[in-house]
Design an enzyme around this catalytic site. Structure first.
Site, PDB file in Angstrom:
ATOM      1  N   LYS A 150       0.862  -1.187   0.000  1.00 29.85           N
ATOM      2  CA  LYS A 150       0.000   0.000   0.000  1.00 29.85           C
ATOM      3  C   LYS A 150       0.886   1.220   0.000  1.00 29.85           C
ATOM      4  O   LYS A 150       1.830   1.321   0.789  1.00 29.85           O
ATOM      5  CB  LYS A 150      -0.892  -0.008   1.260  1.00 29.85           C
ATOM      6  CG  LYS A 150      -1.898   1.142   1.279  1.00 29.85           C
ATOM      7  CD  LYS A 150      -3.138   0.817   0.489  1.00 29.85           C
ATOM      8  CE  LYS A 150      -3.964   2.050   0.132  1.00 29.85           C
ATOM      9  NZ  LYS A 150      -3.493   2.760  -1.096  1.00 29.85           N
TER      10      LYS A 150
ATOM     11  N   GLN B  98       7.185   3.989   3.909  1.00 29.73           N
ATOM     12  CA  GLN B  98       5.791   3.529   3.925  1.00 29.73           C
ATOM     13  C   GLN B  98       5.628   2.250   4.752  1.00 29.73           C
ATOM     14  O   GLN B  98       4.597   2.056   5.393  1.00 29.73           O
ATOM     15  CB  GLN B  98       5.335   3.299   2.482  1.00 29.73           C
ATOM     16  CG  GLN B  98       3.830   3.320   2.303  1.00 29.73           C
ATOM     17  CD  GLN B  98       3.253   4.736   2.218  1.00 29.73           C
ATOM     18  OE1 GLN B  98       3.831   5.597   1.566  1.00 29.73           O
ATOM     19  NE2 GLN B  98       2.143   4.968   2.865  1.00 29.73           N
TER      20      GLN B  98
ATOM     21  N   LYS C 143       5.407   3.460   8.383  1.00 34.65           N
ATOM     22  CA  LYS C 143       4.217   4.302   8.538  1.00 34.65           C
ATOM     23  C   LYS C 143       2.970   3.423   8.577  1.00 34.65           C
ATOM     24  O   LYS C 143       2.123   3.549   9.461  1.00 34.65           O
ATOM     25  CB  LYS C 143       4.132   5.267   7.345  1.00 34.65           C
ATOM     26  CG  LYS C 143       2.953   6.208   7.389  1.00 34.65           C
ATOM     27  CD  LYS C 143       2.698   6.896   6.042  1.00 34.65           C
ATOM     28  CE  LYS C 143       3.919   7.603   5.502  1.00 34.65           C
ATOM     29  NZ  LYS C 143       3.589   8.467   4.340  1.00 34.65           N
TER      30      LYS C 143
ATOM     31  N   LYS D 100       5.458   1.786  -3.052  1.00 31.13           N
ATOM     32  CA  LYS D 100       5.372   3.139  -3.621  1.00 31.13           C
ATOM     33  C   LYS D 100       5.669   3.047  -5.104  1.00 31.13           C
ATOM     34  O   LYS D 100       6.366   2.127  -5.543  1.00 31.13           O
ATOM     35  CB  LYS D 100       6.414   4.055  -2.968  1.00 31.13           C
ATOM     36  CG  LYS D 100       6.123   5.516  -3.104  1.00 31.13           C
ATOM     37  CD  LYS D 100       5.137   5.974  -2.049  1.00 31.13           C
ATOM     38  CE  LYS D 100       4.710   7.405  -2.240  1.00 31.13           C
ATOM     39  NZ  LYS D 100       3.987   7.889  -1.038  1.00 31.13           N
TER      40      LYS D 100
ATOM     41  N   GLY E  26      -2.708   8.204  -4.441  1.00 30.83           N
ATOM     42  CA  GLY E  26      -2.037   9.407  -4.934  1.00 30.83           C
ATOM     43  C   GLY E  26      -0.823   9.790  -4.111  1.00 30.83           C
ATOM     44  O   GLY E  26      -0.587   9.267  -3.022  1.00 30.83           O
ATOM     45  N   ASP E  27      -0.040  10.691  -4.651  1.00 30.17           N
ATOM     46  CA  ASP E  27       1.065  11.356  -3.965  1.00 30.17           C
ATOM     47  C   ASP E  27       1.295  12.629  -4.791  1.00 30.17           C
ATOM     48  O   ASP E  27       0.369  13.076  -5.488  1.00 30.17           O
ATOM     49  CB  ASP E  27       2.314  10.450  -3.898  1.00 30.17           C
ATOM     50  CG  ASP E  27       3.375  10.963  -2.928  1.00 30.17           C
ATOM     51  OD1 ASP E  27       3.233  10.739  -1.722  1.00 30.17           O
ATOM     52  OD2 ASP E  27       4.338  11.626  -3.369  1.00 30.17           O
TER      53      ASP E  27
ATOM     54  N   THR F  71      -4.812  13.467   4.948  1.00 30.66           N
ATOM     55  CA  THR F  71      -3.392  13.643   5.309  1.00 30.66           C
ATOM     56  C   THR F  71      -3.180  14.978   6.015  1.00 30.66           C
ATOM     57  O   THR F  71      -2.547  15.043   7.085  1.00 30.66           O
ATOM     58  CB  THR F  71      -2.497  13.542   4.066  1.00 30.66           C
ATOM     59  OG1 THR F  71      -2.860  12.379   3.333  1.00 30.66           O
ATOM     60  CG2 THR F  71      -1.035  13.458   4.454  1.00 30.66           C
TER      61      THR F  71
ATOM     62  N   ASN G 234      -2.470  18.916  -2.099  1.00 25.35           N
ATOM     63  CA  ASN G 234      -3.465  18.207  -1.304  1.00 25.35           C
ATOM     64  C   ASN G 234      -3.182  18.296   0.201  1.00 25.35           C
ATOM     65  O   ASN G 234      -4.068  18.636   0.998  1.00 25.35           O
ATOM     66  CB  ASN G 234      -3.519  16.744  -1.771  1.00 25.35           C
ATOM     67  CG  ASN G 234      -4.433  15.911  -0.913  1.00 25.35           C
ATOM     68  OD1 ASN G 234      -3.984  15.163  -0.061  1.00 25.35           O
ATOM     69  ND2 ASN G 234      -5.735  16.066  -1.093  1.00 25.35           N
TER      70      ASN G 234
ATOM     71  N   SER H 114      -6.985   5.652   3.441  1.00 26.50           N
ATOM     72  CA  SER H 114      -7.016   4.778   2.260  1.00 26.50           C
ATOM     73  C   SER H 114      -7.441   3.368   2.668  1.00 26.50           C
ATOM     74  O   SER H 114      -8.197   2.703   1.961  1.00 26.50           O
ATOM     75  CB  SER H 114      -5.628   4.695   1.619  1.00 26.50           C
ATOM     76  OG  SER H 114      -5.418   5.759   0.721  1.00 26.50           O
TER      77      SER H 114
HETATM   78  P1  NDP Z   1       0.558  17.671  -4.460  1.00 22.19           P
HETATM   79  O1  NDP Z   1       1.077  17.325  -5.789  1.00 22.19           O
HETATM   80  O2  NDP Z   1      -0.910  17.798  -4.258  1.00 22.19           O
HETATM   81  O3  NDP Z   1       1.206  19.006  -3.938  1.00 22.19           O
HETATM   82  C1  NDP Z   1       2.587  19.145  -3.824  1.00 22.19           C
HETATM   83  C2  NDP Z   1       2.896  20.595  -3.560  1.00 22.19           C
HETATM   84  O4  NDP Z   1       4.279  20.735  -3.276  1.00 22.19           O
HETATM   85  C3  NDP Z   1       2.618  21.488  -4.757  1.00 22.19           C
HETATM   86  O5  NDP Z   1       2.250  22.754  -4.274  1.00 22.19           O
HETATM   87  C4  NDP Z   1       3.950  21.523  -5.475  1.00 22.19           C
HETATM   88  O6  NDP Z   1       4.149  22.692  -6.255  1.00 22.19           O
HETATM   89  C5  NDP Z   1       4.913  21.490  -4.306  1.00 22.19           C
HETATM   90  N1  NDP Z   1       6.152  20.794  -4.676  1.00 22.19           N
HETATM   91  C6  NDP Z   1       6.272  19.526  -5.122  1.00 22.19           C
HETATM   92  N2  NDP Z   1       7.543  19.217  -5.373  1.00 22.19           N
HETATM   93  C7  NDP Z   1       8.237  20.325  -5.082  1.00 22.19           C
HETATM   94  C8  NDP Z   1       9.601  20.647  -5.115  1.00 22.19           C
HETATM   95  N3  NDP Z   1      10.526  19.748  -5.528  1.00 22.19           N
HETATM   96  N4  NDP Z   1       9.984  21.894  -4.726  1.00 22.19           N
HETATM   97  C9  NDP Z   1       9.067  22.803  -4.315  1.00 22.19           C
HETATM   98  N5  NDP Z   1       7.753  22.561  -4.268  1.00 22.19           N
HETATM   99  C10 NDP Z   1       7.354  21.341  -4.632  1.00 22.19           C
HETATM  100  O7  NDP Z   1       1.164  16.563  -3.462  1.00 22.19           O
HETATM  101  P2  NDP Z   1       0.694  16.180  -1.995  1.00 22.19           P
HETATM  102  O8  NDP Z   1       0.176  17.390  -1.296  1.00 22.19           O
HETATM  103  O9  NDP Z   1      -0.152  14.986  -2.095  1.00 22.19           O
HETATM  104  O10 NDP Z   1       2.071  15.725  -1.335  1.00 22.19           O
HETATM  105  C11 NDP Z   1       2.905  16.610  -0.587  1.00 22.19           C
HETATM  106  C12 NDP Z   1       3.822  15.816   0.304  1.00 22.19           C
HETATM  107  O11 NDP Z   1       3.045  15.023   1.210  1.00 22.19           O
HETATM  108  C13 NDP Z   1       4.741  14.800  -0.395  1.00 22.19           C
HETATM  109  O12 NDP Z   1       5.945  14.702   0.334  1.00 22.19           O
HETATM  110  C14 NDP Z   1       3.974  13.488  -0.276  1.00 22.19           C
HETATM  111  O13 NDP Z   1       4.830  12.373  -0.384  1.00 22.19           O
HETATM  112  C15 NDP Z   1       3.420  13.641   1.124  1.00 22.19           C
HETATM  113  N6  NDP Z   1       2.265  12.822   1.473  1.00 22.19           N
HETATM  114  C16 NDP Z   1       1.130  12.844   0.716  1.00 22.19           C
HETATM  115  C17 NDP Z   1       0.037  12.087   1.080  1.00 22.19           C
HETATM  116  C18 NDP Z   1      -1.240  12.142   0.346  1.00 22.19           C
HETATM  117  O14 NDP Z   1      -2.214  11.508   0.790  1.00 22.19           O
HETATM  118  N7  NDP Z   1      -1.366  12.864  -0.756  1.00 22.19           N
HETATM  119  C19 NDP Z   1       0.086  11.193   2.257  1.00 22.19           C
HETATM  120  C20 NDP Z   1       1.306  11.315   3.032  1.00 22.19           C
HETATM  121  C21 NDP Z   1       2.343  12.085   2.618  1.00 22.19           C
HETATM  122  P3  NDP Z   1       3.404  22.918  -7.685  1.00 22.19           P
HETATM  123  O15 NDP Z   1       1.977  23.253  -7.322  1.00 22.19           O
HETATM  124  O16 NDP Z   1       4.140  24.062  -8.293  1.00 22.19           O
HETATM  125  O17 NDP Z   1       3.530  21.648  -8.439  1.00 22.19           O
HETATM  126  O1  2IT Z   2       2.871   8.879   1.480  1.00 21.01           O
HETATM  127  C1  2IT Z   2       1.724   8.420   1.645  1.00 21.01           C
HETATM  128  O2  2IT Z   2       1.401   7.875   2.710  1.00 21.01           O
HETATM  129  C2  2IT Z   2       0.757   8.557   0.563  1.00 21.01           C
HETATM  130  N1  2IT Z   2       1.081   9.156  -0.459  1.00 21.01           N
HETATM  131  C3  2IT Z   2      -0.610   7.957   0.684  1.00 21.01           C
HETATM  132  C4  2IT Z   2      -0.581   6.485   0.378  1.00 21.01           C
HETATM  133  C5  2IT Z   2      -1.918   5.812   0.294  1.00 21.01           C
HETATM  134  O3  2IT Z   2      -1.909   4.623  -0.078  1.00 21.01           O
HETATM  135  O4  2IT Z   2      -2.956   6.409   0.564  1.00 21.01           O
END
Ligand code: NDP
Ligand code: 2IT
Length: 450
Positions: free
Chosen positions: A89, A110, A113, A125, A164-165, A208, A239, A382
């Site tokens: 997952k 992961q 976590k 992943k 997603g991520d 998240t 997100n 999830s």
């Molecule tokens: P999104 O794609 O929704 O948003 C990512 C944001 O971060 C965007 O604003 C993006 O900018 C910015 N960003 C991405 N990469 C970079 C970079 N290299 N330098 C500067 N800014 C950057 O992703 P999420 O919000 O889903 O994920 C954010 C973090 O949270 C990640 O580390 C992810 O692994 C982690 N995460 C996500 C989960 C989830 O359920 N979605 C669960 C647990 C952890 P721009 O808008 O310009 O692209």
């Molecule tokens: O980093 C993370 O925990 C995620 N991107 C979510 C993973 C999931 O299966 O919901």
């Protein structure tokens, strides 16, 4: 014996050029030292040697045709790291920086976590070095279909369940689900983060960000404090960041910043979360357009960031929520935060804090929620989506929210108790790593050498 040093040297030879993966392994193994010393069974069973090696790594070509009729080729990945506790997952990341090192560090994180959530899910992943920014809907759809044309044969509700991520949200999950259904002929929960119209769970989108803020509040509650009235810095504008900002307001705090890949917004009246959603969820625009509505907010483009860190952490605040990407909080950023009175860091992103910065946080006794604990609300929800799909049920928003809060509280309590058990009360990075490891490692031992 120094397991960390020995393991990293081995990995550098067997899996060269994977800096982020070594960083994630080093962080976990450093925390595990006390349990490895005191417990010979983990050594006798070669748990460390086994746990750092993915059970399976899939790499594949993703060819697709852009709007100009040119053929484009990307590299796709799915790392199925550990299935001791359940089906693999973990999310899919579409970002130009994706490579084997990034996917392996994320997959490794992961495992622990997912174990910490207490739910029956293993760790995995995936993703691709695709650049979503600036692509048309048609291009995104064709890319997702091509990606799934290979991935579908490796996943399924009892095998591996991606979500997603970065760069993968409900739109991308929709296109991938459609292609999965077309290729397999099965309508089943092989992906999470699905639309509410066809099998998604209420609260998954928010989970998240909300979870990270709940976690921060539990850390403060334990010290007789709360987020109420606190000024907060948030990085990211996707997100995780958007729903962290939303929950901060709900708990009486004021989020002052957000950032994207091009720059940082600081707004001393508090970030307008409705505008942020319009800019990022609907228009997929640059944050610079925040200024169209609020000319008095401050925008710093990446070109003006300090050479040793990020503009977003250089403002005065009580708490910091890194919610964008790995290594976005440097040693100098942490020093600046502490000098400005910040006393709490809760990680929405995965591995956002550099190794040196973590050391400064620990030495300064900052209340620190490491990502694998603080951002586990997404994957936990999830799993609640998987449970709803499997039982053909649909739970209410409140039912899922209550479970999310219960899970985040349990993760905090568990990590905190383990930190005390190992003589470092409040060191949640140690507590989370040991608590997660113990569950996976014990399951691996019971299942034999597989
Ligand atoms: P999104 O794609 O929704 O948003 C990512 C944001 O971060 C965007 O604003 C993006 O900018 C910015 N960003 C991405 N990469 C970079 C970079 N290299 N330098 C500067 N800014 C950057 O992703 P999420 O919000 O889903 O994920 C954010 C973090 O949270 C990640 O580390 C992810 O692994 C982690 N995460 C996500 C989960 C989830 O359920 N979605 C669960 C647990 C952890 P721009 O808008 O310009 O692209
Ligand atoms: O980093 C993370 O925990 C995620 N991107 C979510 C993973 C999931 O299966 O919901």
């Amino acid at each position: 014996m120094n397991y960390t040093h020995e393991t990293i040297s081995h990995l550098k030879r067997s899996s060269p050029a994977q800096a982020e993966f070594y960083q994630a392994v080093e962080e976990v193994l450093t925390s595990l030292a006390p349990i490895l010393e005191s417990n010979s069974k983990y050594r006798e069973e070669a748990i460390i040697q086994r746990i750092v090696e993915p059970e399976r790594q899939i790499m594949f070509r993703v060819p697709w045709v852009d709007d100009q009729g040119n053929i484009q080729v990307n590299k796709g990945y799915r790392v199925e790291f550990n299935s001791a506790l359940g089906p693999y997952k973990g999310g899919l990341r579409f970002h130009p920086s994706v490579n084997a090192s990034i996917i392996k560090f994320l997959g490794f994180e992961q495992i622990f976590k997912n174990a910490l959530t207490g739910l029956p899910i293993g760790g995995g992943k995936g993703g691709a070095n695709f650049i979503p920014n600036g692509k048309s809907n048609g291009e995104i759809m064709r890319f997702c279909q091509s990606f799934m044309s290979e991935l579908y044969r490796h996943i399924g509700p009892h095998v591996d369940v991606p979500a997603g991520d970065i760069g993968v949200g409900a739109r991308e999950i929709g296109y991938m689900f459609g292609q999965y259904k077309r290729l397999t002929g099965r309508y089943e929960g092989a992906l999470t983060g699905k639309s509410l119209l066809w099998g998604g769970s209420l609260m998954r989108k928010e989970a998240t960000g909300y979870g990270t803020v709940y976690f921060a509040n539990y850390m403060l509650n334990d010290k007789g404090d709360s987020l109420h009235g606190k000024k907060c810095l948030v990085s990211g504008a996707g997100n995780v960041a958007i729903y962290a900002i939303e929950k901060l307001y709900q708990l009486g705090a004021t989020p002052l910043s957000c950032s994207d890949s091009r720059g940082t917004i600081y707004h001393d009246e508090g970030i307008d979360v409705k505008l942020l959603k319009r800019l990022k969820e609907v228009k997929r625009d640059s944050l610079i357009h925040y200024l169209d509505a609020y000319p008095s907010a401050k925008y710093t483009p990446v070109s003006d960031y300090p050479t040793d860190g990020h503009a977003v952490w250089r403002y005065k605040a009580d708490a910091a929520f890194p919610c964008a990407t790995q290594n976005e909080l440097t040693e100098q950023d942490v020093v600046a935060l502490i000098n400005n009175g910040c006393t709490l860091v809760s990680e929405g992103a995965n591995m956002p804090t550099t190794r040196e910065a973590i050391n400064v946080l620990l030495e300064a006794n900052i209340t620190y929620g490491p990502g694998k604990a603080a951002n586990a609300g997404g994957v936990a929800t999830s799993q609640l989506e998987m449970a709803q799909n499997a039982s053909m049920q649909r739970w209410t928003f409140n039912t899922v929210d209550e479970q999310l809060q219960r899970i985040m509280k349990n993760i905090f309590t568990n990590a905190n108790e383990v930190s005390k058990e190992f003589g470092q009360p409040g060191n949640l990075i140690l507590g989370a790593n040991i608590a997660g490891f113990r569950r996976v490692a014990d399951a691996m031992i019971e299942q034999g050498v597989v």
